[in-house]
Design an enzyme around this catalytic site. Sequence first.
Site, PDB file in Angstrom:
ATOM      1  N   HIS A  41       0.815  -1.219   0.000  1.00  0.00           N
ATOM      2  CA  HIS A  41       0.000   0.000   0.000  1.00  0.00           C
ATOM      3  C   HIS A  41       0.849   1.269   0.000  1.00  0.00           C
ATOM      4  O   HIS A  41       0.332   2.347   0.271  1.00  0.00           O
ATOM      5  CB  HIS A  41      -0.954   0.002   1.201  1.00  0.00           C
ATOM      6  CG  HIS A  41      -1.999  -1.079   1.120  1.00  0.00           C
ATOM      7  ND1 HIS A  41      -2.845  -1.394   2.151  1.00  0.00           N
ATOM      8  CD2 HIS A  41      -2.323  -1.924   0.110  1.00  0.00           C
ATOM      9  CE1 HIS A  41      -3.657  -2.404   1.785  1.00  0.00           C
ATOM     10  NE2 HIS A  41      -3.337  -2.738   0.557  1.00  0.00           N
ATOM     11  N   CYS A  93       4.594  13.314  -7.454  1.00  0.00           N
ATOM     12  CA  CYS A  93       4.029  14.494  -8.116  1.00  0.00           C
ATOM     13  C   CYS A  93       2.892  14.059  -9.031  1.00  0.00           C
ATOM     14  O   CYS A  93       3.056  13.130  -9.816  1.00  0.00           O
ATOM     15  CB  CYS A  93       5.119  15.202  -8.922  1.00  0.00           C
ATOM     16  SG  CYS A  93       4.467  16.602  -9.869  1.00  0.00           S
TER      17      CYS A  93
END
Length: 260
Positions: A120, A128
Amino acid sequence: MSRSGASKLQGRLRRARRVAVLTGAGVSAESGVPTFRGTDGLWRQYRAEDLATPEAFRRDPGLVWEWYDWRRQLVATCQPNPAHRAIAALERDAPEFLLITQNVDGLHRKAGSVRVVELHGNLWRVRCVRDERTTENLEAPLQDIPPRCTCGGLLRPDVVWFGEALPAEDLRRAFEAAESCEIFLVVGTSAVVQPAASLPMIAREHGAYVVEVNLEPTPLTSTAHESHHGKAGEILPHLLGLTPVPGPPSPVPQGPPCSP
Ligand code: NAD
């Protein structure tokens, strides 16, 4: 857990070439990191499911970052506990090993685990949304919320949110380990979040010996060959036959989170 039960598993571990471990938020609970499903996991009035989504980030990146900034500050004060250290020691003894964690707190690596798949993602990485570059970011608290990339794009936590796909290569490694291991250890996961929840079943179907450690019974309990109920930090070192590895004392026994 009986003494003979623990030593049987230890015998299996000594003979095994391939060992895999799956962990969830419960393995970090004794370090003071709140799980999502416990009431101490609540932040203001929000539920994790309402903040850890791409929609929430599009709607209000500042709010989502405030929550992550709170979690990062909290985790920064937490230390690995005996369960993290027992898993790191198990890796050192196993010829082939993979730790598959659903946790994003980085405490396994801090405890010395190396062969780790973070299914995860990781709280301490940012990505970004414009140029897709991933970088480490250890600033806690953050100076600017929401933080921005040098290209001007918004940065987001490099974690997998509800409704997003898991990284394909990490998933492939996790399934491969489940299919090929001889022993599959499942620690501190409610075994309801897919696809991680299906890994123990796959391991069992491929002949692995499946051992669960959790505070309480889970959907996996009836599938596991052994299920041990109690705190992972107390059960695991004993189950694996380890003398507790010295380390900084766990700050909190279980329950109240470390102070942010
Ligand atoms: P989860 O679904 O993995 O449930 C936590 C499980 O741990 C429960 O079954 C509980 O009984 C068990 N548990 C609690 N304390 C324990 C202890 N001391 N010893 C053994 N077992 C213990 O996790 P969740 O909190 O429902 O979160 C779902 C997802 O959210 C996770 O898959 C994870 O990605 C993410 N999450 C990560 C962190 C973290 O990085 N530490 C914390 C919260 C949530």
